[in-house]
Design an enzyme around this catalytic site. Structure first.
Site, PDB file in Angstrom:
ATOM      1  N   GLU A 265      41.795  49.871  32.903  1.00  9.42           N
ATOM      2  CA  GLU A 265      41.794  51.112  33.663  1.00  9.42           C
ATOM      3  C   GLU A 265      41.332  50.745  35.058  1.00  9.42           C
ATOM      4  OE1 GLU A 265      38.889  54.342  32.942  1.00  9.42           O
ATOM      5  OE2 GLU A 265      39.553  54.347  35.021  1.00  9.42           O
ATOM      6  N   CYS A 302      36.197  57.378  38.152  1.00  8.62           N
ATOM      7  CA  CYS A 302      37.631  57.048  38.224  1.00  8.62           C
ATOM      8  C   CYS A 302      38.469  58.298  38.383  1.00  8.62           C
ATOM      9  CB  CYS A 302      38.038  56.248  36.994  1.00  8.62           C
ATOM     10  SG  CYS A 302      37.179  56.737  35.530  1.00  8.62           S
TER      11      CYS A 302
HETATM   12  P1  NAP Z   1      35.344  44.625  39.313  1.00 11.55           P
HETATM   13  O1  NAP Z   1      35.058  43.855  40.533  1.00 11.55           O
HETATM   14  O2  NAP Z   1      36.764  44.778  38.926  1.00 11.55           O
HETATM   15  O3  NAP Z   1      34.523  43.949  38.108  1.00 11.55           O
HETATM   16  C1  NAP Z   1      34.622  44.437  36.783  1.00 11.55           C
HETATM   17  C2  NAP Z   1      34.494  43.263  35.819  1.00 11.55           C
HETATM   18  O4  NAP Z   1      35.644  42.433  35.928  1.00 11.55           O
HETATM   19  C3  NAP Z   1      33.304  42.365  36.127  1.00 11.55           C
HETATM   20  O5  NAP Z   1      32.786  41.891  34.911  1.00 11.55           O
HETATM   21  C4  NAP Z   1      33.921  41.238  36.914  1.00 11.55           C
HETATM   22  O6  NAP Z   1      33.190  40.034  36.781  1.00 11.55           O
HETATM   23  C5  NAP Z   1      35.281  41.104  36.276  1.00 11.55           C
HETATM   24  N1  NAP Z   1      36.272  40.593  37.230  1.00 11.55           N
HETATM   25  C6  NAP Z   1      36.520  41.079  38.477  1.00 11.55           C
HETATM   26  N2  NAP Z   1      37.482  40.355  39.069  1.00 11.55           N
HETATM   27  C7  NAP Z   1      37.859  39.414  38.178  1.00 11.55           C
HETATM   28  C8  NAP Z   1      38.817  38.345  38.196  1.00 11.55           C
HETATM   29  N3  NAP Z   1      39.585  38.139  39.266  1.00 11.55           N
HETATM   30  N4  NAP Z   1      38.927  37.581  37.114  1.00 11.55           N
HETATM   31  C9  NAP Z   1      38.157  37.799  36.015  1.00 11.55           C
HETATM   32  N5  NAP Z   1      37.230  38.770  35.930  1.00 11.55           N
HETATM   33  C10 NAP Z   1      37.082  39.565  36.999  1.00 11.55           C
HETATM   34  O7  NAP Z   1      34.746  46.087  39.376  1.00 11.55           O
HETATM   35  P2  NAP Z   1      33.302  46.599  39.858  1.00 11.55           P
HETATM   36  O8  NAP Z   1      32.387  45.453  40.090  1.00 11.55           O
HETATM   37  O9  NAP Z   1      32.897  47.585  38.893  1.00 11.55           O
HETATM   38  O10 NAP Z   1      33.590  47.356  41.207  1.00 11.55           O
HETATM   39  C11 NAP Z   1      34.343  46.819  42.278  1.00 11.55           C
HETATM   40  C12 NAP Z   1      35.400  47.808  42.704  1.00 11.55           C
HETATM   41  O11 NAP Z   1      36.176  48.188  41.558  1.00 11.55           O
HETATM   42  C13 NAP Z   1      34.896  49.139  43.244  1.00 11.55           C
HETATM   43  O12 NAP Z   1      34.550  49.085  44.583  1.00 11.55           O
HETATM   44  C14 NAP Z   1      36.069  50.039  42.965  1.00 11.55           C
HETATM   45  O13 NAP Z   1      37.018  49.914  43.987  1.00 11.55           O
HETATM   46  C15 NAP Z   1      36.646  49.512  41.700  1.00 11.55           C
HETATM   47  N6  NAP Z   1      36.234  50.302  40.492  1.00 11.55           N
HETATM   48  C16 NAP Z   1      37.068  51.263  40.077  1.00 11.55           C
HETATM   49  C17 NAP Z   1      36.728  52.017  38.973  1.00 11.55           C
HETATM   50  C18 NAP Z   1      37.648  53.070  38.482  1.00 11.55           C
HETATM   51  O14 NAP Z   1      37.333  53.680  37.471  1.00 11.55           O
HETATM   52  N7  NAP Z   1      38.769  53.331  39.105  1.00 11.55           N
HETATM   53  C19 NAP Z   1      35.540  51.803  38.294  1.00 11.55           C
HETATM   54  C20 NAP Z   1      34.684  50.805  38.749  1.00 11.55           C
HETATM   55  C21 NAP Z   1      35.072  50.070  39.850  1.00 11.55           C
HETATM   56  P3  NAP Z   1      32.313  39.506  38.020  1.00 11.55           P
HETATM   57  O15 NAP Z   1      31.513  40.676  38.482  1.00 11.55           O
HETATM   58  O16 NAP Z   1      31.504  38.429  37.430  1.00 11.55           O
HETATM   59  O17 NAP Z   1      33.336  39.066  39.019  1.00 11.55           O
END
Ligand code: NAP
Length: 525
Positions: A265, A302
């Site tokens: 998601e 989200c």
């Molecule tokens: P994220 O950066 O996507 O991280 C979520 C999980 O995925 C973490 O465990 C992260 O590990 C892992 N991950 C991220 N990139 C990866 C990759 N390239 N390969 C493998 N694993 C990966 O999300 P977030 O830290 O929660 O927030 C960052 C951004 O995500 C927010 O600013 C927002 O834009 C978006 N977000 C959207 C929603 C939604 O519901 N739409 C919810 C939360 C966040 P690591 O942290 O160790 O990299």
């Protein structure tokens, strides 16, 4: 309760041996103890080996035992008491009242899945009795049930440290389906993850289940996360987070010798359509409701309403004046992590610098680090249709109002949208025809369509859909919230001409589990 920083590999609490992270209190930027060392690839492999070893036993646990396990997890989480709420508050900056509500939702979710498991409808038993006399060919005896996919890798979400993290929706639905779970904790709330992980591990022991049913690992996404998704013993993935993170996991899963499903998601802006009649009769109420939904939880949902679409004119002008006034009075709020606060600032800067978007309002200035000031921007339908960057998700309390010349432009804007979790319609009786014309487009675009409500606040129920076409999710055929989420982790198996004694209980002729079967084309009462 003292936090240790240990991984949970089945029932063993052991320190990781990769680089360490500490949680950051986003309200002060202070690092919190203890340090959490990442899992090595050997430790990850141990967790996957245990999960695989547990799979055949766990997926055939009696329904009552599996339901009892889910209820025991809920009890163990509740038994953590204030320690859980205090730690989650320190790690996320979320208010304690919100976290108390989220803990309630998490435990209710586990108990709801216990009810689902007991009822057994998810087994979807179908029996076509043999027709040995059928001409020109006899029909064999055919029986179908759903079986669990295999061990599931769950990525905890940053924005729901309880309800979509270690024992959140993905974990509850996978365990309900009969899949062991290996969780990659989100680096933003490792202490909360450890506490909940220990609660789950205690429930595993109390219910005398194989230890590999649950493991909890810390580590970097690019190493541990990709390692988990590509481990041959992992058979499905649950993820909530960024579009780039979700896509990286989808690509890794597809590139495996045996590709597996990833239920990611990712990104949505959740358009809200304000129809003329509604806007003329209650623009003030709509403006207030909109700003409440936009600013709730610093917009870190989200389902946050990131786009408003309406016909230009005096009623929309009045809506904007009132909404701007409410945004202007809103206090800045602490965001979940410094990285999320930075990403929000970048998204707002991009909109501010866009020649085609005008900033109508921003909220009160920040009083501390990592705070989100709510922002309201305005653009025209023409500009929105010409510039795809205007529909990029800005995760936080920012929204863009698109002023349209007529109904046809509203339809064009809807048609131009990427896939969404939700679409909202505000309408009066006089707007029904306009809404009806828009509905076929919205059904193609969104997983949930609401009338006269706000998209934030997702009920955990049987009919809920929290999903939608890409990029809302990677697989629009499913939901990650609600009881239908169990279906993501199941697949059908057909048993042909089996002797009764060899069939699983769910398929035996005497129906010992008392399931409502589809028997020779008729649903049993
Ligand atoms: P994220 O950066 O996507 O991280 C979520 C999980 O995925 C973490 O465990 C992260 O590990 C892992 N991950 C991220 N990139 C990866 C990759 N390239 N390969 C493998 N694993 C990966 O999300 P977030 O830290 O929660 O927030 C960052 C951004 O995500 C927010 O600013 C927002 O834009 C978006 N977000 C959207 C929603 C939604 O519901 N739409 C919810 C939360 C966040 P690591 O942290 O160790 O990299």
């Amino acid at each position: 309760m003292t936090l240790t920083g240990n991984l949970l590999i089945g029932q063993r609490a052991v320190p990781g041996n990769r680089e360490t992270i500490r949680a950051i209190d986003p309200s002060s930027n202070q690092a919190l103890e203890p340090a959490y060392a990442g899992a090595s690839s050997e430790q990850m492999a141990q967790a996957c080996t245990l999960a695989w070893a547990a799979f055949d036993t766990y997926r055939e646990t009696p329904l009552e035992q599996r339901a009892g396990f889910l209820e025991t997890i809920a009890e163990q989480i509740e038994a953590l008491g204030d320690a859980l709420i205090d730690r989650a508050h320190a790690e996320t900056g979320l208010p304690k009242a919100r976290l108390l509500g989220e803990r309630g939702r998490t435990c209710a979710q586990l108990r709801t899945f216990a009810r689902v498991v007991r009822a057994g409808e998810w087994l979807d038993v179908r029996v076509d009795n043999a027709l040995p006399e059928r001409q020109p060919l006899p029909r064999p005896d055919l029986r179908q049930r759903q079986v669990a996919l295999g061990p599931v890798a769950v990525f905890g979400a940053s924005n729901f440290p309880l309800a979509f993290s270690v024992a959140g929706g993905d974990t509850a639905s996978a365990l309900a389906a009969g899949c062991p779970v290996v969780v990659k904790a989100h680096g933003a709330h490792p202490g909360t993850s450890e506490l909940v992980g220990l609660a789950v591990a205690r429930a595993v022991a109390q219910c005398e289940l194989p230890e590999g049913v649950f493991s909890l690992l810390y580590g970097a996404g690019r190493e541990l996360g990709i390692g988990l998704v590509t481990d041959p013993r992992i058979k499905a993935v649950g993820f909530t987070g960024s579009r780039s993170g979700g896509l990286a996991l989808c690509q890794a899963a597809q590139a495996r010798p045996e590709p597996i499903p990833v239920y990611a998601e990712m990104s949505a802006i959740n358009p809200v359509f304000l129809f003329d009649g509604a806007l003329r009769s209650r623009s003030e109420t709509l403006a207030q409701g909109f700003v409440t939904s936009l600013t709730q939880g610093a917009g870190q949902f989200c389902t946050n309403p990131g786009l408003v679409v309406a016909r230009q004119g005096p009623a929309l002008e009045h809506f904007l004046v009132v909404a701007s006034a409410h945004v202007g009075q809103a206090a800045a709020q602490t965001m979940l992590t410094p990285a999320i606060a930075n990403a929000y600032a970048d998204g707002v800067a991009a909109l501010s610098e866009n020649q085609n978007a005008r900033c109508a309002a921003n909220s009160l200035p920040a009083q501390g680090p990592n705070q989100c000031q709510a922002q309201l921007f305005v653009t025209t339908a023409q500009a929105f249709l010409a510039d795809p960057t205007l529909q990029a998700e800005v995760f936080g309390a920012a929204s863009l109002v698109v002023a349209c010349a007529n109904d046809e432009q509203i339809r064009q804007v809807a048609e131009h949208l990427e896939g969404q979790l939700t679409a909202t319609l505000h309408l009066d009786e006089a707007d029904l025809d306009s809404a009806r014309r828009l509905l076929p487009t919205l059904e193609r675009k969104a997983g949930r369509i609401l009338v006269n409500g706000w998209p934030t606040g997702v009920e955990v129920s049987d009919a809920m859909v929290h999903g939608g076409p890409f990029p809302a999710t990677s697989d629009a055929r499913s939901t990650s919230v609600g009881t239908a989420a169990i279906l993501r982790f199941l697949r059908p198996v057909c048993y042909q001409d089996f002797p009764d004694a060899l069939l699983p209980g769910a398929l035996q002729q005497a129906n010992p589990l008392h399931l409502r079967r589809l028997l020779d084309g008729q649903r049993e009462a």
